[in-house]
Structures are given as C-alpha cells and as structure tokens.
Scaffold this active site. Structure first.
Site, PDB file in Angstrom:
ATOM      1  CG  MET A  83      -1.966  -1.091   1.174  1.00 10.46           C
ATOM      2  SD  MET A  83      -3.041  -1.276   2.719  1.00 10.46           S
ATOM      3  CE  MET A  83      -1.883  -2.168   3.828  1.00 10.46           C
ATOM      4  CB  CYS A  87      -1.286   0.565  -9.002  1.00 13.61           C
ATOM      5  SG  CYS A  87      -1.322   2.369  -8.485  1.00 13.61           S
TER       6      CYS A  87
END
Length: 343
Positions: free
Chosen positions: A14, A96
């Site tokens: 993350m 992403c």
C-alpha cells in the site's frame, strides 16, 4: 523458475503505508504473514537511492518487493537488485489504477497488454532464483473480466509464473479516482474462486475488500491464500490473531505485547535520527475498539510530531489505555460488590 509455495496470509502493498516501519510493526503481530513493500518503479530501483528505498530490517522476512514497470530488461535488472538485497519474492504490479502509474505504462493499464506482462515476467523469472509473482485486477474498463483475467494468468503461466494475487474487482481507469477504484467497482470473488478451481496447479491468492479473519477463513476454502490491505492497516490487532487462526500456531499477540516488541526497533530508529511520528503513525489503530483508544491516538498524533519526541510519548499513550482499562475493571468490580450486598 521454482514453484512458489504461497503464504496463506499476506498484507497488501500500500503506497505511503507499508514502509519499513509499518512492516516491522506488523511483524511483531504476526510471525508468518507475508509482507510487501510499497510499489517501487524500475526507474527508482535502478537509479534512485537504494539504501533509502530498498533497506529493510531482517525481522521482516518473509518480505516481498513489489515493482512497477513494463520494460522487460529494466524489470529483470530491478529484480536482480531485489534478489541481491535479500527479498524473498519479486512481485509485478498489474493492478494500481492511478493516473501517474498509467502515464508510465504500468499498473492496471497493463491488463490490456497481457502478452507484454508475460514477456516481463519471463524476463524477471530468468533473471532471479526467488519466486516472481503477479498482482492484478480482474480487468479494466469495458473488458470482460472472465476473458481478461484468464488470458493474463494463462499467458503468464506459460512464461513460468505459478503464483498470482488477484484483486477481485475491475479498475476503471477513466472516471474513477484511485480511492474510488478501491470501493466502487463491484467485487467478484466467485470468479477468482473459479480461477483456482480451473487452474488447480497455480497458486491463487485473493485480495479486495476482505475485512476480517472470519472472511479470510471463508476464502481459504476456495483459494490458496488471502491478502488483506486496509483492514490490516487500520485494525492491526487482527494480525495478532492470524498466526493462530490462519496457520494453526499457538501464538496470539495482544496490542500491549506488540507495543513492547516494537520498542527496541523504535529506540534504534530514533538513535539514527528517524522522527517518532514516522513510526507511530502506523500504530494509531492498534487499540481500535479498546477503551482508551481515543486517548492513545490523540497522544501519538499530537505529541508524536513534536521536535525531540521519543519513547516517552508511546509510554504516555500506553498508560492512558491501561488507565482506562483499569478504571473500567474497577467499575465492574464495584458493581459486582454492590449487587452482592443487595442480595
């Protein structure tokens, strides 16, 4: 390329969250969870400050390096560097959805170029001995998820990849922000379960919207592993139960024990000039749902950013939680005595 024996439980990479300090904290809670770095671009790995970007504490093992890129030779070179640094796995980001990532031709937009992804994975696999893996979405924009996911996985499997982490929702590259892409597109867990059922020789790890160990255990009936993201970060106490519930070990770690185990690392980093807040920001959710959690967060947030802040801030915050817990225990005992006297 060796077959990758997947860890049953992983914490997602993350951005801006899973830095080295965060990973060490998470390791104090679970000795078995597979940890991931934040995504690093090939350009950063090849030309940036490797000490700052790639350094980690040995306690973090097993830990994987996630790369972002789309040029096979550069990815192979970055993978070699990651292996030399001692990472246990090299993972390619194909999930992403941010605009910055798209402009660099990597991340979720690569779902549209499965042949290129397979070429990248073949180059990485030939360059290193550690496992190379893919983290992807089930599709992007108007793609048919069944077709896009299975095509990507099959081509990468032909290139030698044996382990995949699948975020079980599409990414909408136009019209949704990265934050919205984590919540708005609907989840399709059954599609990922079916991928495992129809490709039984592959290791399939599921990711996306999984908020508890109960849910993780449910998924493990269908797939090889489960990856938690925001739930693990915001309520890290659940990680203290993961070794027992997911791996069957006789080990449970309380938030108080995690803080005690994290103290030597914090002390060492403070001595190197690291600001306390760089570490305590990852600790804010440790006592989520526990009496005194608000005071814990307030003290770490307000006092942790002050110049010269040290371990005394953590001690003061911990004392506030302990005091609150002791006060409630005294109230319960007092209530019990009153009841007994009335009887």
């Amino acid at each position: 390329m060796q077959k990758y024996q997947a860890h049953r439980f992983a914490i997602a990479p993350m951005m801006d969250w899973t830095d080295r300090h965060c990973r060490v904290l998470h390791r104090t809670l679970s000795s078995r969870a597979l940890l991931y770095t934040e995504m690093l671009t090939t350009g950063a790995v090849l030309h940036g400050d490797r000490e700052r970007l790639l350094a980690y504490d040995p306690v973090e093992h097993p830990v994987a390096l996630q790369l972002g890129g789309s040029e096979p030779a550069e990815l192979a070179a970055a993978a070699r560097i990651g292996e030399a640094e001692g990472y246990d796995e090299i993972n390619l980001n194909v999930g992403c959805p941010s605009d910055r990532v798209q402009s660099g031709r990597f991340g979720a937009c690569l779902m549209r170029e499965p042949e290129l992804v397979a070429e990248c994975m073949a180059a990485m696999g030939a360059a290193v001995k550690v496992p190379v893996t893919v983290k992807c979405r089930i599709g992007v924009d108007d793609q048919d998820p069944e077709e896009s996911l299975f095509t990507l996985v099959d081509l990468c499997a032909e290139a030698g990849v044996t382990s995949f982490v699948v975020h079980a929702r599409k990414a909408w590259l136009k019209g949704l922000s990265p934050k919205e892409n984590r919540d708005v597109p609907p989840l399709d867990y059954p599609l990922v379960w079916r991928l495992k059922a129809e490709r039984p020789d592959l290791t399939i790890v599921i990711n996306g919207g999984i908020g508890s160990l109960d849910e993780a255990e449910d998924h493990l009936r269908h797939v090889d592993g489960v990856m938690l993201g925001r739930a693990a970060y915001h309520t890290p106490d659940l990680l203290g139960q993961a070794d027992a519930r997911i791996f069957g070990e006789d080990r449970r770690v309380s938030p108080f024990e995690a803080v005690e185990a994290f103290r030597p690392y914090v002390a060492g980093q403070l001595a190197r000039g690291t600001h306390l807040a760089a570490m305590t920001r990852h600790m804010l959710g440790l006592f989520h749902g526990v009496p005194g959690a608000r005071a814990w967060r307030r003290i770490l947030t307000v006092d942790g950013v002050k110049a010269g802040a040290g371990l005394e801030v953590i001690d003061r915050a911990l004392a506030a939680v302990s005091e609150r817990a002791s006060g409630l225990q005294e109230q319960r005992l007092a209530g019990g005595l009153e009841t007994g006297e009335a009887a």
